[in-house]
Design a protein around this motif. Structure first.
Motif, PDB file in Angstrom:
ATOM      1  N   LYS A   1      -1.111  16.470   2.043  1.00  0.00           N
ATOM      2  CA  LYS A   1      -0.909  15.077   2.437  1.00  0.00           C
ATOM      3  C   LYS A   1       0.026  14.361   1.464  1.00  0.00           C
ATOM      4  N   ALA A   2       0.810  13.449   1.994  1.00  0.00           N
ATOM      5  CA  ALA A   2       1.685  12.628   1.149  1.00  0.00           C
ATOM      6  C   ALA A   2       0.825  11.690   0.311  1.00  0.00           C
ATOM      7  N   VAL A   3       1.150  11.560  -0.975  1.00  0.00           N
ATOM      8  CA  VAL A   3       0.332  10.730  -1.862  1.00  0.00           C
ATOM      9  C   VAL A   3       0.704   9.246  -1.778  1.00  0.00           C
ATOM     10  N   PHE A   4       1.866   8.954  -1.146  1.00  0.00           N
ATOM     11  CA  PHE A   4       2.298   7.548  -1.053  1.00  0.00           C
ATOM     12  C   PHE A   4       3.362   7.410   0.040  1.00  0.00           C
ATOM     13  N   ASN A   5       3.546   6.169   0.489  1.00  0.00           N
ATOM     14  CA  ASN A   5       4.597   5.874   1.480  1.00  0.00           C
ATOM     15  C   ASN A   5       5.960   6.318   0.951  1.00  0.00           C
ATOM     16  N   GLY A   6       6.818   6.784   1.846  1.00  0.00           N
ATOM     17  CA  GLY A   6       8.161   7.175   1.419  1.00  0.00           C
ATOM     18  C   GLY A   6       8.960   7.745   2.573  1.00  0.00           C
ATOM     19  N   VAL A   7      10.047   8.415   2.202  1.00  0.00           N
ATOM     20  CA  VAL A   7      10.933   9.041   3.199  1.00  0.00           C
ATOM     21  C   VAL A   7      11.146  10.487   2.783  1.00  0.00           C
TER      22      VAL A   7
ATOM     23  N   TYR B   1      -1.532  12.011 -14.758  1.00  0.00           N
ATOM     24  CA  TYR B   1      -1.637  10.593 -15.140  1.00  0.00           C
ATOM     25  C   TYR B   1      -1.515   9.662 -13.935  1.00  0.00           C
ATOM     26  N   TRP B   2      -1.029  10.191 -12.821  1.00  0.00           N
ATOM     27  CA  TRP B   2      -0.761   9.369 -11.649  1.00  0.00           C
ATOM     28  C   TRP B   2      -1.815   9.512 -10.555  1.00  0.00           C
ATOM     29  N   LEU B   3      -2.399  10.709 -10.467  1.00  0.00           N
ATOM     30  CA  LEU B   3      -3.416  10.943  -9.435  1.00  0.00           C
ATOM     31  C   LEU B   3      -4.732  10.285  -9.814  1.00  0.00           C
ATOM     32  N   SER B   4      -5.468   9.839  -8.797  1.00  0.00           N
ATOM     33  CA  SER B   4      -6.764   9.208  -9.050  1.00  0.00           C
ATOM     34  C   SER B   4      -7.757  10.272  -9.488  1.00  0.00           C
ATOM     35  N   LYS B   5      -8.847   9.818 -10.119  1.00  0.00           N
ATOM     36  CA  LYS B   5      -9.938  10.721 -10.478  1.00  0.00           C
ATOM     37  C   LYS B   5     -10.753  11.015  -9.235  1.00  0.00           C
ATOM     38  N   TYR B   6     -11.159  12.264  -9.085  1.00  0.00           N
ATOM     39  CA  TYR B   6     -11.989  12.617  -7.919  1.00  0.00           C
ATOM     40  C   TYR B   6     -13.313  11.905  -7.997  1.00  0.00           C
TER      41      TYR B   6
ATOM     42  N   SER C   1       8.470  -0.114  -7.089  1.00  0.00           N
ATOM     43  CA  SER C   1       7.544  -0.995  -7.818  1.00  0.00           C
ATOM     44  C   SER C   1       6.106  -0.786  -7.339  1.00  0.00           C
ATOM     45  N   ASN C   2       5.934  -0.647  -6.020  1.00  0.00           N
ATOM     46  CA  ASN C   2       4.599  -0.397  -5.463  1.00  0.00           C
ATOM     47  C   ASN C   2       4.066   0.968  -5.896  1.00  0.00           C
ATOM     48  N   PHE C   3       4.965   1.943  -5.950  1.00  0.00           N
ATOM     49  CA  PHE C   3       4.575   3.286  -6.397  1.00  0.00           C
ATOM     50  C   PHE C   3       4.117   3.227  -7.855  1.00  0.00           C
ATOM     51  N   GLN C   4       4.903   2.560  -8.685  1.00  0.00           N
ATOM     52  CA  GLN C   4       4.582   2.399 -10.109  1.00  0.00           C
ATOM     53  C   GLN C   4       3.238   1.700 -10.294  1.00  0.00           C
ATOM     54  N   ALA C   5       2.967   0.690  -9.463  1.00  0.00           N
ATOM     55  CA  ALA C   5       1.722  -0.086  -9.565  1.00  0.00           C
ATOM     56  C   ALA C   5       0.484   0.755  -9.246  1.00  0.00           C
ATOM     57  N   ASN C   6       0.703   1.893  -8.573  1.00  0.00           N
ATOM     58  CA  ASN C   6      -0.419   2.766  -8.193  1.00  0.00           C
ATOM     59  C   ASN C   6      -0.608   3.943  -9.137  1.00  0.00           C
ATOM     60  N   LYS C   7      -0.035   3.859 -10.313  1.00  0.00           N
ATOM     61  CA  LYS C   7      -0.225   4.922 -11.310  1.00  0.00           C
ATOM     62  C   LYS C   7      -1.712   5.059 -11.638  1.00  0.00           C
TER      63      LYS C   7
ATOM     64  N   GLU D   1      -5.638  33.470  -2.797  1.00  0.00           N
ATOM     65  CA  GLU D   1      -5.475  32.247  -3.587  1.00  0.00           C
ATOM     66  C   GLU D   1      -4.541  31.260  -2.885  1.00  0.00           C
ATOM     67  N   SER D   2      -4.959  29.983  -2.870  1.00  0.00           N
ATOM     68  CA  SER D   2      -4.145  28.904  -2.285  1.00  0.00           C
ATOM     69  C   SER D   2      -3.773  27.929  -3.390  1.00  0.00           C
ATOM     70  N   LEU D   3      -2.518  27.963  -3.803  1.00  0.00           N
ATOM     71  CA  LEU D   3      -2.061  27.120  -4.926  1.00  0.00           C
ATOM     72  C   LEU D   3      -0.943  26.193  -4.462  1.00  0.00           C
ATOM     73  N   LEU D   4      -1.156  24.898  -4.606  1.00  0.00           N
ATOM     74  CA  LEU D   4      -0.103  23.927  -4.315  1.00  0.00           C
ATOM     75  C   LEU D   4       0.581  23.547  -5.624  1.00  0.00           C
ATOM     76  N   ASP D   5       1.896  23.685  -5.647  1.00  0.00           N
ATOM     77  CA  ASP D   5       2.698  23.257  -6.798  1.00  0.00           C
ATOM     78  C   ASP D   5       3.116  21.808  -6.522  1.00  0.00           C
ATOM     79  N   PHE D   6       2.534  20.878  -7.264  1.00  0.00           N
ATOM     80  CA  PHE D   6       2.813  19.450  -7.026  1.00  0.00           C
ATOM     81  C   PHE D   6       3.547  18.867  -8.227  1.00  0.00           C
ATOM     82  N   ARG D   7       4.674  18.187  -7.936  1.00  0.00           N
ATOM     83  CA  ARG D   7       5.507  17.648  -9.012  1.00  0.00           C
ATOM     84  C   ARG D   7       5.849  16.183  -8.760  1.00  0.00           C
TER      85      ARG D   7
END
Length: 407
Positions: free
Chosen positions: A322-328, A402-407, A271-277, A384-390
């Motif tokens: 870096k981790a984008v949110f609290n988790g395991v 849609y989930w990441l903040s605007k820079y 729920s906290n993760f969803q609230a941070n969309k 080239e340094s490319l991070l594949d983020f899903r």
């Protein structure tokens, strides 16, 4: 027109125009924020994709870089056009308002002048006294006294209205001049942006022509990339299916829906993760999205469909992840003939960080938002340094943009 009616129309008109101006001002602020965001993105593109002159990039990489630049430039032109069009509407609206104000101001002045003449003709105290003494009774005398007071107050109000209207007119004229300056500046910026866009498109066409002359070579590279992407997709999908089955088994639940049965703690985290969309921090300190989520056509061969399960973020050499949110940490994984990745679970959400050269965490470890979990792999061939983020909700792929903040 009676003074009372005129006043009511003035108030209604003023409120309507004010509401419209505030609304347009809000739109302009939002558009300017978007424009600044694109300008920042373009700086990142130049810094991250075009600063390494010594390193030899493949034609495919160069095409991808140019396409990111062209896309950002087109977005900038589109937003700037919207701003210029909005300013045109505001200028036209203000010009109409100024014309209306001038007419109203002239009417006020004419009315006030007539009152002054009338007051002058009957200004003697004797005439006012005679006006009162000629009353038939006390009630009429009282009403006439009230009329004299009201008339004097009305004169004063008319004088104040003229001052207010004059000030408002002056403010609108200043605003109009500023809007015309802003519009001219935007038009000039767009002119420059369009010239740059044409240059970038020409560069892209030259590269495309070079590639088409040896299409078999590049088709093999595209095929190899797609096969690697398919292997990564299959491995991540397998890990998620296993995670759901294992988690639900531990909870004593059997479900064929492919969704997590959440504990109260996991439900709260989700729920906290969803609230941070739209507010999640980026997985790298500096980055630009080079490969977008979803189905697109290959830039090299439009008969080939590319389906990105996440976003590819171009970043700095050996950038920390870096981790984008609290988790395991659910799983550390390595794809055959490819690089390493990390899966972090957030209730029934997963974030996946792939194409890493180093990993600083272990399975089962609790992670905090912003904690460094690894390092992006930097290609020795092209630098080239490319991070594949899903991002996933249960087994469903989500668009990370849609989930990441605007820079």
């Amino acid at each position: 027109m009676s003074s009372k009616r005129f006043y009511i129309l003035f108030v209604v008109g003023f409120l309507a125009s004010s509401t419209s101006l505030f609304s347009q001002s809000d739109k302009q602020k939002k558009l300017e924020a978007q424009r600044q965001q694109v300008l920042k993105e373009m700086k990142q593109i130049n810094a991250l994709l075009y600063s390494k002159k010594k390193e030899q990039k493949s034609e495919i990489t160069l095409i991808e870089n140019l396409n990111a630049k062209v896309s950002a430039r087109e977005n900038l032109i589109r937003i700037t056009n919207q701003q210029a069009n909005l300013l045109t509407r505001q200028i036209n609206s203000n010009q109409k308002e100024i014309t209306s104000l001038r007419t109203q101001l002239q009417e006020l002045k004419d009315d006030y002048a007539a009152m002054v003449v009338k007051s002058y003709k009957s200004k003697s105290e004797q005439s006012k006294v005679m006006f009162l003494l000629s009353s038939d009774n006390f009630k009429q005398a009282y009403k006439r006294l009230q009329y004299i007071k009201q008339y004097a107050n009305y004169q004063k109000e008319q004088g104040e209205s003229i001052k207010t209207k004059t000030t408002e007119l002056q403010a609108l004229n200043i605003q109009l001049s500023k809007q015309k300056e802003d519009k001219q500046k935007l038009i000039e910026e767009n002119r420059i942006a369009k010239r740059e866009l044409e240059k970038e498109k020409q560069q892209r066409e030259i590269l495309m022509a070079s590639i088409k002359s040896d299409m078999s070579k590049f088709s093999a590279q595209i095929k190899k990339k797609r096969q690697e992407a398919d292997r990564i997709d299959k491995e991540i999908n397998r890990l998620i299916r296993e995670a759901i089955a294992s988690s639900n088994k531990k909870a004593g639940k059997k479900t064929s829906t492919g969704k997590f049965v959440l504990t109260p703690e996991a439900k709260k985290l989700a729920s906290n993760f969803q609230a941070n969309k739209g507010k999640l921090g980026w997985p790298v300190s500096r980055g630009v999205i080079k490969g977008k989520f979803g189905k697109t056509r290959s830039l090299i061969d439009n008969t080939v469909e590319v389906n990105n399960s996440g976003v590819k973020i171009a970043t700095e050499k050996d950038a920390e992840v870096k981790a984008v949110f609290n988790g395991v940490v659910h799983k550390l994984f390595i794809v055959k003939n490819a690089n390493s990745g990390i899966m972090i679970r957030h209730g029934n959400y997963f974030t996946v960080y792939y194409n890493l050269s180093k990993i600083y965490v272990k399975s089962g470890q609790k992670i905090s938002t912003g904690e460094v979990i690894g390092q992006v792999f930097t290609s020795r061939v092209n630098g080239e340094s490319l991070l594949d983020f899903r991002l996933f909700k249960d087994k469903q792929k989500l668009n990370p943009q849609y989930w990441l903040s605007k820079y």
